[in-house]
Scaffold this active site. Structure first.
Site, PDB file in Angstrom:
ATOM      1  N   CYS A  96       0.966  -1.296  -0.011  1.00  0.00           N
ATOM      2  CA  CYS A  96      -0.107  -0.311   0.061  1.00  0.00           C
ATOM      3  C   CYS A  96       1.125   1.844   0.525  1.00  0.00           C
ATOM      4  CB  CYS A  96      -0.951   0.107   1.278  1.00  0.00           C
ATOM      5  SG  CYS A  96      -2.390   1.578   1.062  1.00  0.00           S
ATOM      6  N   HIS A 138      -9.052  -3.246  -2.520  1.00  0.00           N
ATOM      7  CA  HIS A 138      -7.488  -2.583  -2.286  1.00  0.00           C
ATOM      8  C   HIS A 138      -8.443  -1.290  -2.020  1.00  0.00           C
ATOM      9  CE1 HIS A 138      -3.193  -2.075  -0.318  1.00  0.00           C
ATOM     10  NE2 HIS A 138      -4.332  -0.927  -0.573  1.00  0.00           N
ATOM     11  N   GLU A 139      -8.720  -0.727  -3.024  1.00  0.00           N
ATOM     12  CA  GLU A 139      -8.757   0.810  -3.045  1.00  0.00           C
ATOM     13  C   GLU A 139     -10.245   0.957  -2.715  1.00  0.00           C
ATOM     14  OE1 GLU A 139      -6.266   2.295  -3.615  1.00  0.00           O
ATOM     15  OE2 GLU A 139      -5.252   1.353  -4.288  1.00  0.00           O
ATOM     16  N   HIS A 142      -9.960   1.391   1.330  1.00  0.00           N
ATOM     17  CA  HIS A 142      -9.746   2.827   1.659  1.00  0.00           C
ATOM     18  C   HIS A 142     -10.427   3.994   1.728  1.00  0.00           C
ATOM     19  CE1 HIS A 142      -5.151   2.657   2.253  1.00  0.00           C
ATOM     20  NE2 HIS A 142      -4.977   2.437   0.377  1.00  0.00           N
TER      21      HIS A 142
HETATM   22 NI    NI Z   1      -3.879   1.341  -0.405  1.00  0.00          NI
END
Ligand code: NI
Length: 185
Positions: A96, A138-139, A142
């Site tokens: 990340c 993954h994004e 966030h």
């Molecule tokens: Ni990340």
């Protein structure tokens, strides 16, 4: 006044913005467009395959991605929603840009679809069974304040312990409240 997109930089853990649940973008203005372009620039410079708005200090539901890193494959996702995750899971190593040097095997559905607005304000749907599926997840994490730290195994947590401690120490020093870190423990 709106901030200059050129001034945006990638923020690192433990910056509190990374833990906020981001808010939907109400209007895709020229400013949103410029921010997305700056984020793509930062992602490529890093280099990385995805970058979410909270990672540049903005609590917006927007991320950029280019899983293949091929020219012309940049995409911008605005107010995305993940749908139909596969029941088949896989563990793949992830990093990340906000957690430099931290890597961990993260278990996620192998395939997923995403419904999102693009920069033109059109609703589009994509499906992936490849790396993109993982990058989107993954994004999207966030945007909900979730980091790979929350998804890694206790073994990976242990393996990354000193790097995480170091990131916290750097942040403490940078914020000027270095007094506490000077107290011997
Ligand atoms: Ni990340």
């Amino acid at each position: 006044m709106e901030l200059d997109p050129k001034s945006l930089e990638i923020v690192c853990f433990p910056d509190p913005i990374l833990r906020k649940v981001a808010k939907p973008i109400e209007q895709i203005t020229d400013h949103v467009h410029a921010v997305a372009m700056r984020m793509l620039e930062l992602m490529h410079e890093a280099p990385g395959v995805g970058l979410a708005a909270p990672q540049v200090g903005l609590p917006w539901r927007l991320f950029v991605a280019n899983p293949t890193r091929e020219e012309g494959q940049d995409s911008v996702f605005i107010n995305p929603v993940l749908i139909n995750p596969s029941s088949k899971m896989a563990e793949v190593e992830e990093g990340c840009l906000s957690l430099p040097q931290v890597t961990a095997n993260i278990r996620r559905p192998v395939a997923i679809s995403i419904e999102t607005l693009n920069l033109k304000g059109q609703t589009v749907q994509h499906h992936s069974e490849e790396l993109a599926a993982r990058v989107w997840q993954h994004e999207n994490d966030h945007l909900d304040g979730v980091l790979i730290l929350d998804r890694m195994s206790p073994i990976d947590k242990l393996a990354n312990r000193s790097i995480i401690r170091e990131l916290k120490r750097i942040a403490t020093n940078r914020s000027g409240s270095s007094l506490r870190s000077r107290i011997p423990r």
